[in-house]
Design a protein around this motif. Structure first.
Motif, PDB file in Angstrom:
ATOM      1  N   VAL A 184       2.188   4.283   5.372  1.00 35.56           N
ATOM      2  CA  VAL A 184       1.057   3.417   5.737  1.00 35.56           C
ATOM      3  C   VAL A 184       1.411   2.645   7.001  1.00 35.56           C
ATOM      4  O   VAL A 184       2.530   2.126   7.134  1.00 35.56           O
ATOM      5  N   LEU A 231      -7.608   3.357   5.543  1.00 34.93           N
ATOM      6  CA  LEU A 231      -7.673   2.535   4.340  1.00 34.93           C
ATOM      7  C   LEU A 231      -8.503   1.277   4.564  1.00 34.93           C
ATOM      8  O   LEU A 231      -9.200   0.814   3.667  1.00 34.93           O
ATOM      9  N   ARG A 256       4.241   3.861  -5.665  1.00 39.79           N
ATOM     10  CA  ARG A 256       3.469   4.706  -4.759  1.00 39.79           C
ATOM     11  C   ARG A 256       4.430   5.311  -3.744  1.00 39.79           C
ATOM     12  O   ARG A 256       5.484   4.733  -3.459  1.00 39.79           O
ATOM     13  N   LEU A 278       0.822  -1.208   0.000  1.00 37.19           N
ATOM     14  CA  LEU A 278       0.000   0.000   0.000  1.00 37.19           C
ATOM     15  C   LEU A 278       0.860   1.264   0.000  1.00 37.19           C
ATOM     16  O   LEU A 278       0.458   2.299  -0.537  1.00 37.19           O
TER      17      LEU A 278
END
Length: 401
Positions: A313, A341, A309, A284
């Motif tokens: 996170v 998320l 990305r 993520l």
């Protein structure tokens, strides 16, 4: 394990056709499989026999597992079928923490002072020689199960008993006794990496939050793609050297380290991806696909490790304040503006949760949040965790909580 593992199985299946060895018939795994064999995966002879039978009937290109208890048998299958793998010696050097300590110390890599104890009195003698505080741990468990801090001789005796008993719920080869180690101060991190033909390839670095003193329960992790430690030359030098010393040629590893005043010191090397959904956080945060990376390494290919990305996170796990029987758990909904998320309940009503040393990994929920910075991610995790609600009944007559 569906809540912890499905994302890995899904991404691995998107990379290559999979055949599952499992003690039960496939259930939630079924959509990701070409086929399955029902076998006691802890029985090495049975696993090897079934692997040879499968390979005689269809081409087998690689073998993988992300389960700590199965990595040694996975290495034996790779060796028996002539597949790429970590080698049995290499994976045993990860699985057996006492062996890891001996190898890294002999190579001159930074390590805590340590010794092996077969009984509680030997543990006290070692602790007094090393100097309190000490950490006492089983040599073949994961997730900080059976690990305790001892500040004096009575605590060392109690910690030995905890570690010795915890060792007996794991693989028979690692039953009994305990490691006694110098306590290392400083933040704790982990690095997940691929090893391909001896080349150490970092995937993602996580910073760990631990608690429940004197135990080391893992409460949360944060992955920041911009963390300067991911490219730190001293850290990478130690990690590369350590993997060469243990003789790992192919595989995925999860290495835990303490950042001490004297520099990074390896706590342990695990021959698998990190647990606690750390690989999901990495995906993520960076876009690097951990399930695909495991498959690539099993096929002797270098995985794709370029980040697509760039956000921070983290995950925070929910624990009860004391031993309890769960009635209900509520978690907040995903909320892009709040940075949430994902949030999930991990237990069913009626589940008994016991804190260390009566139980480990006794989590009722988790929340995963993202932020532009590590500080923002931490704030969002704290807010999301505070929104979790658990109702339960206290358990009486327990040794923990």
């Amino acid at each position: 394990m569906q809540r912890y593992r499905e994302y890995l199985l899904a991404s691995a299946a998107a990379r290559h056709r999979l055949w599952l060895f499992n003690p039960q018939p496939p259930d939630w795994q079924q959509p990701y499989l070409t086929g399955a064999t029902q076998v006691d995966v802890l029985d090495r002879d049975a696993v090897l026999a079934q692997a040879r039978e499968l390979a005689a009937n269809r081409p087998v290109r690689g073998v993988l597992s992300w389960d700590e208890t199965l990595v040694v048998n996975t290495a034996h299958v790779a060796a028996a079928l002539g597949l790429p793998g970590a080698t049995v010696d290499g994976i045993e050097a990860c699985r057996d923490k006492h062996r890891t300590r001996r190898l890294l110390t002999a190579a001159g890599l930074p390590q805590p002072r340590y010794g092996w104890a077969d009984d509680a009195e030997a543990a006290v003698t070692l602790a007094e020689h090393i100097g309190f505080p000490v950490v006492v741990k089983p040599r073949g468990m994961g997730a900080s199960i059976g690990v305790a801090l001892a500040l004096d001789a009575p605590q060392a005796r109690a910690a030995f008993q905890i570690a010795d008993e915890a060792s007996r719920i794991g693989a028979v080869a690692y039953h009994g006794g305990a490691l006694v180690e110098e306590y290392l101060t400083g933040p704790e991190i982990s690095m997940d990496a691929a090893v391909v033909d001896g080349e150490y390839v970092p995937l993602f670095l996580a910073r760990k939050q631990v608690g429940m003193h004197p135990y080391f329960e893992e409460l949360g992790h944060v992955v920041d793609p911009a963390d300067p430690l991911r490219e730190d030359p001293d850290l990478l030098r130690i990690l590369r050297a350590a993997h060469q010393v243990i003789g790992l040629r192919y595989g995925i590893t999860h290495t835990e380290l303490k950042l001490t005043d004297c520099g990074p010191v390896i706590v342990e090397i695990n021959g698998r991806l990190g647990g606690d959904l750390i690989p999901l956080l990495g995906s993520l945060a960076t876009g690097i696909d951990p399930g695909a990376a495991v498959v690539d390494v099993a096929l002797a290919r270098r995985p794709q490790v370029d980040a697509t990305r760039h956000r921070v996170v983290g995950i925070r796990f929910g624990y009860p304040p004391a031993d309890c029987r769960v009635d209900a758990v509520q978690v907040p909904a995903a909320d892009e503006q709040a940075g949430i998320l994902h949030a999930a309940v991990l237990v069913e009503p009626g589940t008994e949760l016991r804190l260390p040393p009566g139980g480990y990994i006794s989590r009722h929920s988790y929340v995963i949040c993202a932020g532009a910075t590590a500080g923002e991610c931490d704030d969002r995790l704290a807010a999301a965790a505070a929104a979790v609600r658990m109702r339960g009944q206290a358990l009486t007559g327990t040794s923990a909580g």
